[in-house]
Write a protein that holds these residues in place. Structure first.
Motif, PDB file in Angstrom:
ATOM      1  N   MET A  29       0.854  -1.247   0.068  1.00 21.04           N
ATOM      2  CA  MET A  29       0.029   0.077   0.029  1.00 21.04           C
ATOM      3  C   MET A  29       0.678   1.205  -0.036  1.00 21.04           C
ATOM      4  O   MET A  29       0.632   2.349  -0.681  1.00 21.04           O
ATOM      5  CB  MET A  29      -1.028   0.227   1.216  1.00 21.04           C
ATOM      6  N   ILE A  30       1.851   1.090   0.795  1.00 15.34           N
ATOM      7  CA  ILE A  30       2.829   2.434   1.074  1.00 15.34           C
ATOM      8  C   ILE A  30       3.339   2.760  -0.305  1.00 15.34           C
ATOM      9  O   ILE A  30       3.545   3.923  -0.717  1.00 15.34           O
ATOM     10  CB  ILE A  30       3.466   2.509   2.499  1.00 15.34           C
ATOM     11  N   ALA A  31       3.790   1.666  -0.850  1.00 13.22           N
ATOM     12  CA  ALA A  31       4.541   1.997  -2.315  1.00 13.22           C
ATOM     13  C   ALA A  31       3.625   2.233  -3.256  1.00 13.22           C
ATOM     14  O   ALA A  31       3.967   3.366  -4.055  1.00 13.22           O
ATOM     15  CB  ALA A  31       5.207   0.517  -2.895  1.00 13.22           C
ATOM     16  N   ALA A  32       2.367   1.912  -3.063  1.00 11.95           N
ATOM     17  CA  ALA A  32       1.301   2.686  -4.152  1.00 11.95           C
ATOM     18  C   ALA A  32       1.215   3.866  -3.791  1.00 11.95           C
ATOM     19  O   ALA A  32       0.834   4.770  -4.950  1.00 11.95           O
ATOM     20  CB  ALA A  32       0.328   1.672  -4.129  1.00 11.95           C
ATOM     21  N   PHE A  33       1.102   4.365  -2.643  1.00  3.90           N
ATOM     22  CA  PHE A  33       0.998   6.001  -2.441  1.00  3.90           C
ATOM     23  C   PHE A  33       1.990   6.651  -3.021  1.00  3.90           C
ATOM     24  O   PHE A  33       1.841   7.786  -3.557  1.00  3.90           O
ATOM     25  CB  PHE A  33       0.679   6.082  -1.001  1.00  3.90           C
TER      26      PHE A  33
ATOM     27  N   PRO B 160      11.205  12.274  -2.506  1.00  4.46           N
ATOM     28  CA  PRO B 160      10.887  11.374  -1.361  1.00  4.46           C
ATOM     29  C   PRO B 160       9.885  12.327  -0.591  1.00  4.46           C
ATOM     30  O   PRO B 160       9.781  13.500  -0.420  1.00  4.46           O
ATOM     31  CB  PRO B 160      12.266  11.122  -0.668  1.00  4.46           C
ATOM     32  N   PRO B 161       9.082  11.497   0.085  1.00  4.67           N
ATOM     33  CA  PRO B 161       7.931  12.135   0.953  1.00  4.67           C
ATOM     34  C   PRO B 161       8.368  12.445   2.103  1.00  4.67           C
ATOM     35  O   PRO B 161       9.399  12.386   2.720  1.00  4.67           O
ATOM     36  CB  PRO B 161       6.725  10.897   1.075  1.00  4.67           C
ATOM     37  N   VAL B 162       7.622  13.513   2.958  1.00  2.31           N
ATOM     38  CA  VAL B 162       7.697  13.810   4.344  1.00  2.31           C
ATOM     39  C   VAL B 162       6.657  13.064   4.998  1.00  2.31           C
ATOM     40  O   VAL B 162       5.700  12.242   4.499  1.00  2.31           O
ATOM     41  CB  VAL B 162       7.539  15.241   4.399  1.00  2.31           C
ATOM     42  N   TYR B 163       7.052  12.796   6.370  1.00  7.36           N
ATOM     43  CA  TYR B 163       6.408  11.833   7.120  1.00  7.36           C
ATOM     44  C   TYR B 163       5.822  12.435   8.581  1.00  7.36           C
ATOM     45  O   TYR B 163       6.344  13.540   8.859  1.00  7.36           O
ATOM     46  CB  TYR B 163       7.492  10.668   7.566  1.00  7.36           C
TER      47      TYR B 163
ATOM     48  N   GLU C 150      10.860   5.020   0.939  1.00  6.35           N
ATOM     49  CA  GLU C 150      12.246   5.829   0.435  1.00  6.35           C
ATOM     50  C   GLU C 150      12.522   4.749  -0.975  1.00  6.35           C
ATOM     51  O   GLU C 150      12.961   5.471  -1.869  1.00  6.35           O
ATOM     52  CB  GLU C 150      13.348   5.693   1.672  1.00  6.35           C
ATOM     53  N   GLN C 151      12.294   3.434  -0.878  1.00  4.01           N
ATOM     54  CA  GLN C 151      12.935   2.895  -1.999  1.00  4.01           C
ATOM     55  C   GLN C 151      12.000   2.926  -2.997  1.00  4.01           C
ATOM     56  O   GLN C 151      12.363   3.153  -4.383  1.00  4.01           O
ATOM     57  CB  GLN C 151      13.098   1.084  -1.547  1.00  4.01           C
ATOM     58  N   ALA C 152      10.527   3.098  -2.937  1.00  2.00           N
ATOM     59  CA  ALA C 152       9.774   3.235  -3.951  1.00  2.00           C
ATOM     60  C   ALA C 152      10.012   4.888  -4.642  1.00  2.00           C
ATOM     61  O   ALA C 152       9.975   4.773  -5.859  1.00  2.00           O
ATOM     62  CB  ALA C 152       8.292   3.146  -3.487  1.00  2.00           C
ATOM     63  N   ALA C 153      10.224   5.812  -3.798  1.00  4.15           N
ATOM     64  CA  ALA C 153      10.477   7.179  -4.451  1.00  4.15           C
ATOM     65  C   ALA C 153      11.946   7.055  -5.347  1.00  4.15           C
ATOM     66  O   ALA C 153      11.935   7.622  -6.409  1.00  4.15           O
ATOM     67  CB  ALA C 153      10.797   8.137  -3.331  1.00  4.15           C
ATOM     68  N   ALA C 154      12.792   6.252  -4.767  1.00  4.04           N
ATOM     69  CA  ALA C 154      14.168   6.106  -5.418  1.00  4.04           C
ATOM     70  C   ALA C 154      14.056   5.538  -6.782  1.00  4.04           C
ATOM     71  O   ALA C 154      14.518   5.787  -7.794  1.00  4.04           O
ATOM     72  CB  ALA C 154      15.197   5.587  -4.866  1.00  4.04           C
TER      73      ALA C 154
END
Length: 433
Positions: free
Chosen positions: A121-125, A175-178, A165-169
């Protein structure tokens, strides 16, 4: 202390707003809804304020399996962008966020299976361009306690941050903020009457930050720590089915001082629905710069639709058509899963809550085909120009604006104006008006 909080605001909101190069507001409203009229009203309000807009989807509402809206993160992004195009709102001023991202939708499964789905899910976001991610892994899965300890919660949050982080790279995006921390009710809100709330203890907030720093380093995502912009804490605001607990700044004095220890960190306040302007402004002044609102907006929409339905009965006669409330009652009784665990009491008390609870579980039923068709019939049955006297009688909150000519007396415009009434206190608080 005030200067420290405002420095934190500039640092944290600067990361959230980058690279939009806009003047930073005092805070930002987080719109937590998937109703198209709510999104449209929020976009129109942001356009009037000349601000960016933060729109968030929860893990139950939107996920890689569709959630209860039937939308994946990519679907939700396209939905928001269509709403923005409709009102000519610049897409580059939209910030998308994911709320309570973790294993909650799959908490009935063993932990490893639930977490694997949370990772997907978080990778999809991230892949859909969501820039702000609230990591919430506090809930136990099958065979675990209902609420996990801080260390295990933080370790699972760091695990999800690594995937993000891996998905963004992988896709080459920013990269997202948390946002970390979970001292709020689970997605969906409180399920009981509220007599009072314990404000998050300062030492608990410090512990949350400390265990997440340790867990992020252990997971090899130290860089993500630099992009943690907020922590979710309980400032003492919440709403139940029938009452609202207003913010009392004096009770949060010790908690607010925690921000002095963490440069660049803000508080995120959940369940701020129904708080008046003064209380919202006090929250922002105290460092709660991200104000989340959702049910309060669909509550305002429901009020407007029920008011319009009452006007229809006056104009057409009560015997001419089934009421909107009756259609919704049928839908809610046919599919009780969205409200049955939240409303208690006698059958009469449950019926009252189904339609008029502050928690607004009725919001889950607007996409139902029968309900959607009933709303379309309501709009079709009403005149394009509704008599002002009936607006005064049944939508009195909007009457002054209609009389002044700032709101058109059409069904759709009245609905948008009703939602904007609920948004205005947030605008005033975050824009310093």
């Amino acid at each position: 202390m005030m200067n420290a909080r405002y420095t934190n605001r500039d640092i944290a909101l600067g990361k959230l707003f980058a690279p939009r190069n806009m003047a930073l507001p005092l805070g930002i409203t987080s719109i937590c809804s998937a109703h198209p009229l709510v999104i449209e009203a929020a976009l129109l309000r942001a356009a009037r304020d000349g601000s960016a807009i933060l729109i968030e989807a929860t893990c139950n509402q939107v996920n890689q399996e569709g959630g209860y809206t039937g939308m994946t993160p990519a679907d939700f992004r396209r939905f928001v962008e269509r709403c923005a195009a409709k009102v000519s709102f610049p897409a580059e001023r939209i910030i998308l966020g994911g709320d309570h991202l973790g294993p909650n939708p799959w908490r009935g499964l063993p932990a490893e299976e639930a977490m694997a789905r949370a990772e997907a899910m978080i990778a999809a976001f991230v892949e859909a361009g969501f820039e702000k991610l609230h990591l919430d892994t506090s809930m136990g899965c099958a065979g675990e306690p209902a609420a996990l300890d801080d260390e295990r919660t933080a370790a699972r949050a760091a695990r999800l941050a690594r995937i993000a982080e891996q998905a963004a790279a992988r896709i080459g995006c920013k990269p997202p903020v948390y946002v970390i921390g979970t001292e709020v009710p689970p997605p969906g809100g409180a399920t009981h009457a509220l007599d009072g709330l314990e404000v998050t203890r300062p030492e608990a907030a410090r512990q949350t930050v400390a265990v997440h720093e340790t867990a992020f380093r252990a997971a090899g995502v130290e860089a993500a720590l630099e992009r943690v912009v907020a922590i979710v804490v309980q400032p003492g605001v919440e709403f139940g089915n029938a009452n609202v607990l207003l913010y009392q700044p004096k009770k949060a004095t010790g908690l607010i001082q925690v921000l002095d220890d963490f440069p660049g960190l803000l508080f995120e306040a959940h369940s701020t629905d129904y708080q008046p302007t003064a209380e919202l402004s006090a929250l922002v002044d105290g460092g709660f710069a991200i104000l989340k609102v959702g049910p309060g907006l669909t509550f305002a929409l429901r009020e407007a639709l029920y008011g319009l339905d009452a006007i229809r009965r006056v104009l057409k006669g009560p015997e001419e058509t089934e009421s909107l409330a009756a259609v919704l009652e049928t839908a809610m009784l046919a599919t009780p899963k969205h409200w049955s665990g939240h409303y208690a009491g006698s059958s009469a008390e449950q019926r009252l809550q189904r339609h008029f609870s502050y928690s607004d579980r009725i919001r889950y039923y607007w996409p139902d085909p029968a309900v959607s068709a009933a709303v379309d019939r309501l709009f079709a049955d009403l005149p394009a120009v509704i008599p002002e006297t009936l607006i005064s009688q049944y939508l009195s909150r909007l009457y002054p604006e209609v009389l002044a000519g700032s709101v058109a007396p059409s069904p759709r415009d009245l609905c948008l104006a009703a939602i904007d009434c609920a948004l205005l206190p947030y605008s005033q608080a975050t824009m310093g008006q």
